[in-house]
Scaffold this motif. Sequence first.
Motif, short mmCIF file in Angstrom:
data_model
loop_
_atom_site.label_atom_id
_atom_site.label_comp_id
_atom_site.label_asym_id
_atom_site.label_seq_id
_atom_site.Cartn_x
_atom_site.Cartn_y
_atom_site.Cartn_z
N ASP A 164 -24.67 32.26 -43.92
CA ASP A 164 -25.22 33.51 -43.40
C ASP A 164 -24.50 34.76 -43.91
N VAL A 165 -23.18 34.73 -43.93
CA VAL A 165 -22.43 35.91 -44.35
C VAL A 165 -22.41 36.03 -45.86
N LEU A 166 -22.03 34.96 -46.57
CA LEU A 166 -21.96 35.03 -48.03
C LEU A 166 -23.30 34.74 -48.69
N GLY A 167 -24.26 34.17 -47.96
CA GLY A 167 -25.61 33.97 -48.49
C GLY A 167 -25.75 32.79 -49.43
N PHE A 168 -24.85 31.80 -49.34
CA PHE A 168 -24.94 30.62 -50.20
C PHE A 168 -26.00 29.66 -49.68
N THR A 169 -26.69 28.99 -50.59
CA THR A 169 -27.75 28.05 -50.23
C THR A 169 -27.18 26.66 -50.02
N PRO A 170 -27.38 26.09 -48.82
CA PRO A 170 -26.93 24.71 -48.61
C PRO A 170 -27.75 23.76 -49.49
N GLY A 171 -27.05 22.90 -50.21
CA GLY A 171 -27.73 21.90 -51.04
C GLY A 171 -27.78 20.56 -50.35
N PHE A 172 -26.84 20.34 -49.42
CA PHE A 172 -26.76 19.09 -48.68
C PHE A 172 -26.09 19.37 -47.34
N GLY A 173 -26.58 18.79 -46.28
CA GLY A 173 -25.96 18.91 -44.97
C GLY A 173 -26.46 20.10 -44.18
N THR A 174 -26.15 20.05 -42.88
CA THR A 174 -26.52 21.12 -41.96
C THR A 174 -25.28 21.52 -41.16
N GLU A 175 -25.41 22.53 -40.36
CA GLU A 175 -24.28 22.97 -39.54
C GLU A 175 -23.90 21.93 -38.48
N ASN A 176 -24.76 20.95 -38.24
CA ASN A 176 -24.48 19.91 -37.24
C ASN A 176 -23.88 18.65 -37.86
N ASP A 177 -23.59 18.66 -39.14
CA ASP A 177 -22.99 17.52 -39.81
C ASP A 177 -21.47 17.72 -39.90
N THR A 178 -20.81 16.82 -40.62
CA THR A 178 -19.37 16.98 -40.89
C THR A 178 -19.12 17.18 -42.38
N TYR A 179 -20.21 17.21 -43.18
CA TYR A 179 -20.09 17.46 -44.61
C TYR A 179 -21.30 18.25 -45.07
N ALA A 180 -21.07 19.22 -45.94
CA ALA A 180 -22.17 20.00 -46.53
C ALA A 180 -21.67 20.58 -47.84
N ASP A 181 -22.61 20.82 -48.76
CA ASP A 181 -22.21 21.57 -49.95
C ASP A 181 -23.20 22.69 -50.19
N PHE A 182 -22.70 23.70 -50.90
CA PHE A 182 -23.45 24.91 -51.15
C PHE A 182 -23.59 25.10 -52.65
N GLU A 183 -24.80 25.39 -53.08
CA GLU A 183 -25.08 25.63 -54.49
C GLU A 183 -24.80 27.09 -54.79
N ASN A 187 -13.23 24.03 -38.08
CA ASN A 187 -14.38 24.55 -37.35
C ASN A 187 -15.58 24.50 -38.28
N PHE A 188 -16.13 23.30 -38.43
CA PHE A 188 -17.18 23.06 -39.41
C PHE A 188 -18.40 23.97 -39.20
N LYS A 189 -18.90 24.04 -37.96
CA LYS A 189 -20.12 24.80 -37.69
C LYS A 189 -19.93 26.28 -38.03
N ALA A 190 -18.80 26.87 -37.61
CA ALA A 190 -18.54 28.28 -37.90
C ALA A 190 -18.41 28.51 -39.40
N CYS A 191 -17.74 27.60 -40.10
CA CYS A 191 -17.58 27.75 -41.56
C CYS A 191 -18.92 27.59 -42.26
N PHE A 192 -19.74 26.62 -41.84
CA PHE A 192 -21.06 26.44 -42.43
C PHE A 192 -21.87 27.72 -42.29
N ARG A 193 -21.90 28.28 -41.08
CA ARG A 193 -22.68 29.52 -40.85
C ARG A 193 -22.12 30.68 -41.67
N PHE A 194 -20.79 30.76 -41.81
CA PHE A 194 -20.16 31.82 -42.59
C PHE A 194 -20.62 31.77 -44.05
N TYR A 195 -20.51 30.61 -44.67
CA TYR A 195 -20.88 30.50 -46.08
C TYR A 195 -22.39 30.65 -46.28
#
Length: 133
Positions: free
Chosen positions: A25-44, A15-23
């Motif tokens: 919004d909930v944990l407050g990590f900054t996305p360095g690459f990708g969005t919730e609408n992609d299939t890959y993202a990383d968090f700094e 569940n990519f979108k839910a996991c993206f939002r969790f990391y």
Amino acid sequence: MTAPKYDFTRLLVTNFKACFRFYRDVLGFTPGFGTENDTYADFEIGVVNISLFDQAEMSAVLGTSEKPLHPASQDQICLVFSVESVDDWAKRLQGFGVPLAAEPTDHPDWGIRTVHFRDPDGHLIELNQPLTR
């Protein structure tokens, strides 16, 4: 030949979108690459980053699409993060409706206080802080 260097942890999620939002919004990590609408993202998040990748896409690359996405087993991985206050974070998580797998607990043998919970895909996460002596 030099030894491999550890770059980041990649969580393969269903569940990519839910996991993206969790990391984000909930944990407050900054996305360095990708969005919730992609299939890959990383968090700094510090020295080593966390990335998310769609599990079905990875299984297609590996030729394992016919295998179950979630085999029944005990936890195989635990992401561990240090925080200033486990109790404050437990309240934050509950405010987001995140069920706790284990309430805030002192572990004198480990020298830390912990809280455990899971991301939307079921990955176990621990937040801890040093116990005052």
